[in-house]
Write a protein that holds these residues in place. Structure first.
Motif, PDB file in Angstrom:
ATOM      1  N   TYR A  35       6.042   1.613 -11.735  1.00 19.16           N
ATOM      2  CA  TYR A  35       5.104   2.313 -10.863  1.00 19.16           C
ATOM      3  C   TYR A  35       4.780   3.660 -11.487  1.00 19.16           C
ATOM      4  N   ASN A  37       4.660   7.664 -10.494  1.00 16.07           N
ATOM      5  CA  ASN A  37       5.031   8.672  -9.500  1.00 16.07           C
ATOM      6  C   ASN A  37       4.257   9.975  -9.704  1.00 16.07           C
ATOM      7  N   ILE A  39       3.905   8.733  -5.534  1.00 20.20           N
ATOM      8  CA  ILE A  39       3.058   7.822  -4.767  1.00 20.20           C
ATOM      9  C   ILE A  39       2.156   8.604  -3.820  1.00 20.20           C
ATOM     10  N   THR A  75       0.212  -3.682  -2.597  1.00 20.07           N
ATOM     11  CA  THR A  75       1.193  -3.293  -3.608  1.00 20.07           C
ATOM     12  C   THR A  75       1.730  -1.904  -3.258  1.00 20.07           C
ATOM     13  N   GLN A  77       2.114   0.524  -5.435  1.00 19.22           N
ATOM     14  CA  GLN A  77       1.232   1.490  -6.094  1.00 19.22           C
ATOM     15  C   GLN A  77      -0.066   1.676  -5.325  1.00 19.22           C
ATOM     16  N   SER A 292      10.308  -5.097  -4.433  1.00 16.68           N
ATOM     17  CA  SER A 292       9.173  -5.180  -5.347  1.00 16.68           C
ATOM     18  C   SER A 292       8.228  -6.297  -4.928  1.00 16.68           C
TER      19      SER A 292
END
Length: 479
Positions: A35, A37, A39, A75, A77, A292
């Protein structure tokens, strides 16, 4: 548990086939969880849950402390850019009129519930716990009903309600100031009663902040979050003041034990997650757990700041950010959270394809293979754009930012980027499909084409690959 059993089975099968003279099998490749960061900026006390409808739902404390917000995306993300909906606002006066803190969203018995803490407009520190409910399938568009305050044995400062089910029983965990105990808050647990806003039966005090790392600035144990894996219940919690001293502790109980028995739980003697000057992350805490997208990995969700020093009360500093990173597990099944990773792309571990229990790590700057790596961050690398360009990648150390894997006299070391063209070439690789398995990866040297990162007698080299053994030695699974 499944991963541990799988690896054990692979190692047993390797031993058997070697005795029989047969080719050894290899561990199946699983895609790395990656991912970027943070978020969400200015979102503290984050809670993310993956629902059966395929969406992740995200709520958190806003710096104005005046409303509850919710996002959803398919998701993790995607939550970063998902539109945000205000589902509830503070009362204009009286109860639930100030300090709207730490919302959590849960789906229980076909309905959505949000647990949160709130003060009064005439006494902002009279913090108590409350619950909202909606029967709408989409909680962003539903009508929310206030189910009122969660009643506990004491009418005192109480916050951070969370809930989990274990062996068919639903429990509530929370933080509260107990009369007669000179702390800001302790952790408690009780069974839930006829509905998700009522507790029943005895209340158990799980822990009191008493260790040095739990009492910096304030004597705090708050923000409980439960992770159930590997035959155990892990309960993380936040400790100390909400500045750079903020950190996570953990309680552990066997899954077969009674969660209401305080003796079932063992406290970690040291923090399991804390500030890292190396990565520039400070005050990590108030976490939650999700999974996940492929369901194969646990993901820790938490907030921190990217600077240490704060002017004034930390609660008035708005810049706690929501971040995520993969949870790894030690050989005994205990979670290893490592350190808060640097901003940007989350790192991966390079697991050997043909030595399935071993990972690439640095040890006194030399790159080698090792099982049970401690500290975890020695085996975590960011896959970044290659220093030499041209579509290559470089592998940057997580706990030594600015240091990269590079080859020197065919040996692989972790060294600081000195800015030279030679270093850029030595530290750049073309990421290829795995030479021994297309689902894994291999790394070809950018300035020595035809030579790959491979392990030889436990050490990492850049060498030519000419046979099946070499292809296996030069293949890695990103985890």
């Amino acid at each position: 548990m499944k991963a541990a059993l799988h690896r054990a089975a692979v190692l047993l099968l390797v031993a058997v086939t070697c005795v029989l003279g047969l080719p050894a099998p290899h561990a199946a490749a699983t895609p790395a969880v990656r991912y970027t960061n943070p978020i969400a900026e200015q979102r503290a006390d984050p809670h993310i849950v993956k629902h059966t409808d395929g969406f992740y739902y995200f709520t958190a404390t806003v710096p104005e402390y005046d409303r509850i917000v919710l996002r959803r995306a398919t998701t993790i993300q995607g939550l970063a850019s998902a539109p945000e909906t205000v589902i509830w606002r503070k009362h204009s006066s009286g109860e639930m009129g100030a300090h709207i803190w730490a919302p959590e969203i849960h789906f229980i018995n076909g309905k959505w519930y949000v647990y949160f803490a709130a003060g009064r407009s005439d006494d902002i520190w009279r913090i108590r716990m409350y619950v909202l409910e909606t029967s709408s399938a989409n909680p962003l568009t539903g009508t929310w009903t206030e189910r009122g305050r969660i009643t506990t044995p004491w009418d005192t400062f109480a916050l951070d309600a969370s809930t989990f089910a274990h062996n068919g029983v639903r429990y509530l965990t929370w933080a509260q100031q107990e009369p007669g105990i000179a702390t800001n808050s302790n952790l408690y647990i009780a069974r839930m009663g006829a509905n998700p806003w009522t507790i029943t039966g005895p209340v158990t005090r799980l822990t009191v902040p008493a260790l040095a790392w739990e009492t910096r600035g304030y004597k705090v144990a708050e923000g409980p979050a439960v992770l159930q894996r590997n035959g155990k219940i892990f309960l993380t919690y936040s400790a100390s003041a909400t500045d750079a001293n903020y950190c996570l502790g953990m309680l552990t109980a066997p899954a077969s034990a009674d969660p209401l028995n305080a003796a079932s739980w063992t406290k970690s003697p040291t923090p399991v997650f804390s500030s890292s000057a190396a990565t520039g992350q400070y005050g990590p805490g108030h976490n939650s757990f999700t999974v996940s997208e492929d369901g194969q990995s646990d993901v820790m969700v938490y907030h921190d700041r990217n600077y240490r020093d704060i002017s004034g009360d930390p609660l008035n500093d708005p810049n706690r950010r929501t971040r995520v990173q993969k949870v790894y597990y030690k050989a005994d099944g205990t979670p290893d959270f490592g350190i808060p990773v640097p901003d940007g792309a989350t790192p991966v571990r390079l697991r050997s394809y043909n030595a399935a229990d071993r990972f690439v790590r640095h040890w006194e700057y030399r790159a080698k293979l090792e099982a049970a790596v401690s500290p975890l961050a020695d085996s975590q690398f960011k896959v970044v754009p290659g220093l030499a360009g041209g579509g290559t990648v470089s592998l940057e150390s997580t706990n030594f930012p600015g240091y990269h894997l590079r080859h020197r006299n065919s040996e692989l070391w972790v060294e600081r980027n000195d800015g030279t063209a030679l270093f850029r070439g030595d530290a750049s690789f073309s990421q290829r499909a795995g030479l021994a398995a297309g689902s894994a990866v291999s790394f070809e040297s950018a300035n020595l084409p035809g030579r790959y990162i491979r392990h030889v007698n436990g050490l990492l080299h850049v060498q030519a690959v000419t046979d099946a053994q070499g292809r296996a030695d030069a293949t890695f699974v990103l985890e």
